[in-house]
Design a protein around this motif. Structure first.
Motif, mmCIF file in Angstrom:
data_model
loop_
_atom_site.group_PDB
_atom_site.id
_atom_site.type_symbol
_atom_site.label_atom_id
_atom_site.label_comp_id
_atom_site.label_asym_id
_atom_site.label_seq_id
_atom_site.Cartn_x
_atom_site.Cartn_y
_atom_site.Cartn_z
ATOM 1 N N ASP A 118 79.364 34.356 56.874
ATOM 2 C CA ASP A 118 78.140 35.130 57.091
ATOM 3 C C ASP A 118 78.100 36.375 56.215
ATOM 4 O O ASP A 118 79.115 36.849 55.731
ATOM 5 C CB ASP A 118 78.040 35.541 58.561
ATOM 6 C CG ASP A 118 79.197 36.452 58.977
ATOM 7 O OD1 ASP A 118 80.349 36.114 58.647
ATOM 8 O OD2 ASP A 118 78.954 37.494 59.618
ATOM 9 N N GLU A 119 76.888 36.892 56.031
ATOM 10 C CA GLU A 119 76.633 38.218 55.459
ATOM 11 C C GLU A 119 77.423 38.466 54.169
ATOM 12 O O GLU A 119 78.202 39.411 54.057
ATOM 13 C CB GLU A 119 76.953 39.299 56.501
ATOM 14 C CG GLU A 119 76.071 39.192 57.741
ATOM 15 C CD GLU A 119 76.389 40.248 58.791
ATOM 16 O OE1 GLU A 119 75.476 40.631 59.548
ATOM 17 O OE2 GLU A 119 77.553 40.677 58.873
ATOM 18 N N VAL A 120 77.199 37.611 53.194
ATOM 19 C CA VAL A 120 77.933 37.703 51.923
ATOM 20 C C VAL A 120 77.049 38.342 50.853
ATOM 21 O O VAL A 120 75.949 37.851 50.570
ATOM 22 C CB VAL A 120 78.404 36.311 51.459
ATOM 23 C CG1 VAL A 120 79.168 36.427 50.146
ATOM 24 C CG2 VAL A 120 79.265 35.649 52.535
ATOM 25 N N ASP A 121 77.536 39.426 50.268
ATOM 26 C CA ASP A 121 76.861 40.068 49.142
ATOM 27 C C ASP A 121 77.264 39.321 47.867
ATOM 28 O O ASP A 121 78.403 39.446 47.401
ATOM 29 C CB ASP A 121 77.265 41.535 49.076
ATOM 30 C CG ASP A 121 76.546 42.303 47.972
ATOM 31 O OD1 ASP A 121 75.962 41.650 47.078
ATOM 32 O OD2 ASP A 121 76.575 43.538 47.991
ATOM 33 N N GLN A 122 76.341 38.563 47.305
ATOM 34 C CA GLN A 122 76.646 37.695 46.161
ATOM 35 C C GLN A 122 76.392 38.371 44.812
ATOM 36 O O GLN A 122 76.544 37.732 43.761
ATOM 37 C CB GLN A 122 75.808 36.418 46.263
ATOM 38 C CG GLN A 122 76.071 35.630 47.538
ATOM 39 C CD GLN A 122 75.029 34.556 47.793
ATOM 40 O OE1 GLN A 122 74.062 34.390 47.028
ATOM 41 N NE2 GLN A 122 75.200 33.811 48.880
#
Length: 764
Positions: free
Chosen positions: A347-351
């Protein structure tokens, strides 16, 4: 003669406690969650000081030992393989198609427990514990222990009845974790989801990578810690105290931390298993991984370690060495946790780092991927395949829904603003566990609506097919620990909410008690918690709103769902303590007055305080304007801040006409709304408005702030009154959120019932 009880059981109006008698009888009986059927008799079984437990199978020996431990030495048990003449018999026996169905029969001669499964036997033992007198929780040497004659046949609605505890943001000792497992077992919850790693601390020993716990388990005091410490004074609440055994001072820095050795893990898993609870570990990746990256920086994209706008730098999925690291971690995890399900997060991954990383871009090209989003999906699929190779079933948060996982993957739905998760996952043949944040995030603060909403929540949606419903494993509450530093605060956040959770997880919807019935049922449980020293939350006081308006004079009449609760108050803005004025009955209010009320448990410890204002005011004059249309005007701004007054300083994204106060269709991402128009009221009267939002919202009538629900927060409702003359009154509602969100406004009628504002009253 046995009297049949249909849906819930409450016998007697009070538990009589006598200091003169050593025999304590159950004059008050209530089993939670509500059993399928109960028959109560007029006789009882009385235990000898030395008694026996007979088991039909050696596999039931741990259950027998658990049952014996509940008596805390008031009765000493021996466990025998021959169960024909034992005082209590535990037997594996097929009852119906549900392996967890159990039958409990108590008569004056013997207690019989039967189920087809170990977990069913444990559920029956949970009912036995609730039938025992509350004094069993701290027995005296002369206590005579009895159980009322009873026949219970019971079966759970859902197979997954879970709770997630976050051990990363704040750490829980082995004994504290065990105390939560005991509470879960008492109310027939059977899945313990253990969040073991995150940005703020790595809590599980991995022998191949010792720095994960030698250093990654410790951090300098962060904003969460500092806010907790601030709340000790601000909220006059010692539950925010950070335990000293988790704090060190090194070279002038305050360090917080702790971790579980692999032996600790094995001990807790065994403890849970004895209580019929499966343990699901979570090591979150590819994001929420800074505790590991801080010690092994090569796991991240080169030169790109830190925090983005919201989330931390993730791992670098472009490097083969990073994938091997992740798999090596999970190889050790798999060995420690025997249950088939394992949670990987996702979850909630800054790509954004992946766009700049040559390794990631190379991986995207080599794998024929179209974007960084597809790179994450590739990583998730790689890990699921690895789980399957090792005989484990993958669970991920609902962000992984569209990552191309197999039917064996399970989706844990949490984002209320992504309601397509359940129908989409189940239509693809995947299992789902419902953890919808609005209802099931137990770290969210509670109000007087929380318990009723939870009891009324159906974790299995009605608008899917029977085949899809069958794929919903169950329901789970999640407790994130950013602002929960102590076991006392953790107990406060989950009790008595855990009792309502057990109802919706176990009981068929038609048999779930109403809120009023529920509060009657939990009275014996609360008395038991008093003896156990559990720091439960006293339900909200009732009889007032956040702002109460009157023209001449009014009466303040407080009520509490727990009768005889001690209430004290102040009118000078200070927080009440044990020396403050005792509330002893209705108060007549003739002038504008601000009250602060606080409730106290029987041991003298304080629960919540609440502030309310009673405001004497004349009726507000209506305005003379011409309106052309029904409804209100809404303007959407691309606002990423946290103050309602600044919403319209951001870029304007669009304008809408709306018939209710809500987020217009199509508005998403950074949401800042300014809603304007008029409300036309039919008579001179005092009107009550409720504004519910996640995050902040305010409502003005004219220039006056009527409802102040501003600031970043989880779902929160503020209710205020205002005196209005017949006619039109200008209104403005401001709202912000940047991660899904919720906005609703209602009126409350004279009977206390919520009603949607008639659209004909709204003009622009």
């Amino acid at each position: 003669m046995l009297n049949k009880i249909y849906s819930y059981l409450l016998i007697g109006s009070a538990l009589l406690l006598s200091a003169c008698s050593s025999t304590q009888k159950n004059e008050e009986v209530a089993i939670i969650p509500t059993p399928l059927s109960i028959e109560m008799g007029s006789s009882e079984f009385q235990f000898d000081k030395v008694s026996t437990i007979g088991i039909s199978d050696e596999s039931l020996k741990p259950a027998a030992e658990y049952l014996a431990s509940i008596f805390k030495g008031a009765v000493t048990f021996s466990v025998e393989q021959d169960n024909s003449k034992a005082d209590i018999t535990l037997a594996l026996k097929e009852i119906d198609q549900n392996k967890e169905t159990y039958v409990l029969e108590i008569n004056p001669k013997q207690i019989k427990i039967e189920s087809a499964s170990y977990s069913g036997i444990i559920s029956a033992i949970s009912s036995v514990r609730q039938l025992l007198p509350i004094e069993i929780e701290n027995p005296t040497p002369d206590l005579v222990v009895t159980l009322p004659s009873t026949v219970i046949k019971d079966t759970p609605r859902l197979s997954w009845r879970g709770m997630m505890i976050d051990s990363s943001r704040h750490f829980w000792t082995k004994e504290e974790v065990k105390s939560i497992l005991d509470l879960m077992a008492m109310y027939k919850l059977n899945k313990f989801h253990w969040h073991l790693t995150d940005d703020q601390g790595w809590r599980i020993e991995i022998k191949q990578y010792p720095l994960l716990t030698e250093k990654g388990a410790y951090r300098k005091f962060n904003s969460h810690d500092r806010e907790c410490i601030s709340n000790i004074t601000k909220m006059d609440n010692p539950d925010y105290t950070i335990p000293e055994d988790r704090i060190q001072v090194i070279h002038g820095d305050t360090i917080y931390g702790g971790f579980y050795t692999q032996e600790d893990i094995k001990e807790i898993v065994a403890y849970a298993g004895q209580r019929g609870i499966d343990v699901i570990p979570e090591v979150d990746m590819p994001g929420h991984f800074m505790a590991a990256i801080g010690e092994y920086p090569e796991l991240a994209c080169k030169g790109l370690i830190g925090w983005g706008e919201v989330f931390s730098s993730p791992i670098c999925p472009g490097k083969d060495a990073t994938l091997e690291f992740c798999k090596n971690v999970y190889r050790e995890v798999f060995q420690l946790f025997p249950y088939e399900f394992v949670h990987m997060g996702g979850d909630e991954v800054d790509q954004s780092n992946w766009k700049k990383c040559t390794d990631c871009q190379k991986r995207i090209k080599e794998e024929g991927l179209a974007s960084e989003k597809e790179l994450q999906a590739w990583f998730v699929r790689e890990m699921e395949a690895f789980f399957k190779e090792n005989g484990k079933r993958f669970i991920g948060w609902d962000e992984v829904l569209n990552d191309g996982l197999s039917e064996q993957a399970t989706i844990m739905w949490w984002r209320s603003w992504s309601p397509e998760a359940i129908p989409t996952a189940t239509s693809e043949g995947k299992n789902v566990i419902n953890t919808e944040n609005v209802y099931l995030y137990f770290d969210y603060l509670q109000d007087n609506k929380t318990m009723g909403k939870l009891l009324g929540y159906n974790p299995v949606p009605d608008d899917i097919t029977p085949e899809q419903k069958a794929l919903i494993l169950g329901v789970q509450a999640n407790v994130w620990a950013e602002w929960i530093p102590s076991i006392e605060r953790l107990q406060y956040m989950i009790t008595p909410r855990i009792l309502a959770l057990s109802e919706i997880a176990w009981t068929e919807p038609s048999k779930i008690p109403s809120l009023t019935e529920f509060y009657s049922l939990i009275l014996p449980q609360i008395k038991r918690m008093d003896i156990m020293g559990i720091n439960y939350r006293i339900p909200d006081l009732e009889g007032f709103y956040n702002v109460n308006t009157f023209v001449d004079e009014t009466t303040l009449n407080l009520t509490c769902p727990l009768p005889n609760t001690e209430i004290r108050y102040t009118t000078d803005g200070t927080i009440p303590n044990k020396n403050s004025q005792l509330y002893e009955g209705p108060l007549t209010v003739t002038e504008t007055t601000s009250f602060t009320f606080r409730t106290f448990r029987p041991d003298g410890s304080a629960s919540d305080f609440v502030e309310t204002k009673f405001m004497k005011t004349p009726y507000r004059e209506a305005v003379d304007v011409e309106t052309t249309s029904e409804g209100l005007k809404a303007v959407w701004y691309d606002y990423a801040g946290s103050e309602c007054e600044k919403v319209d300083t951001a870029k304007k994204m669009g304008e809408y006409e709306i018939s209710t106060v809500s987020i217009p269709e199509g508005v998403s991402g950074n949401i800042g709304l300014v809603i304007t128009g008029y409300i036309e009221v039919p008579t001179d009267d005092i009107y009550t408005f409720a504004l519910l939002s996640d995050d902040g919202s305010i409502m003005k009538i004219g220039e006056d702030l009527v409802v102040d629900n501003d600031g970043a927060h989880s779902p929160k409702e503020i209710v205020s009154q205002v005196a209005l003359k017949r006619g039109l009154h200008p209104i403005e509602i401001r709202y912000f959120d940047n991660n899904g969100g919720m906005l609703e406004m209602y009126m409350i009628n004279k009977n206390g019932e919520k009603t949607i504002i008639d659209k004909s009253w709204l003009k622009h």
